[in-house]
Design a protein around this motif. Sequence first.
Motif: not given
Length: 179
Positions: A26-54
């Motif tokens: 996200n940045v050019d020279r960060p002081d630290e780096v965070l790692h996270s785990v994405t729970r679900h990998e979306y495969k289509s716009i229809a799928e991510i839209k169905s999980d979106s309230t907006l």
Amino acid sequence: MFKKMALFILTALTLVAGCGSPQSANVDRPDEVLHSVTRHEYKSIAEIKSDSTLVARVVASTRKGKEIDGVPFTVTRVLVREVLHGKTERGHMSIIQLGSDKVASLDTSRLLKNGQEYVLFLTEYHLTPGDRTGMHTIVGEQGIYRLVDSGRYEFASGSHSRLPEALRPREITALRTAR
């Protein structure tokens, strides 16, 4: 034999050290780096839209850093240009993202940039179940497309995804009409 083994180890360490470098974050020279785990990998716009309230076309305005239990976040105020799916008041809303200008998050969506237009797939952000923070978060850290030219939006997540690399005007129209 020893020289070949030492050269192999040095080469391997150099390659590993270069992987996931902060320049791709996200940045050019960060002081630290965070790692996270994405729970679900979306495969289509229809799928991510169905999980979106907006789903909305927005322009990022101001952003500020915030810490919750020692974890850095960025809250960006956005101007809602158009609601494509769901309901919200026209005007401004807040989007919360993991990471900050000083702490990169290599596995999540890139921080929204002031003045940039996006199509965002969002859901309400709850610090604890049931509480209303008034903020939204990007679905799966994958629901972010940045305007690049003439109505074409480019996938702008920091993580790999099976979602389309771009949304063109006809796909934006389909989001509008398939309510």
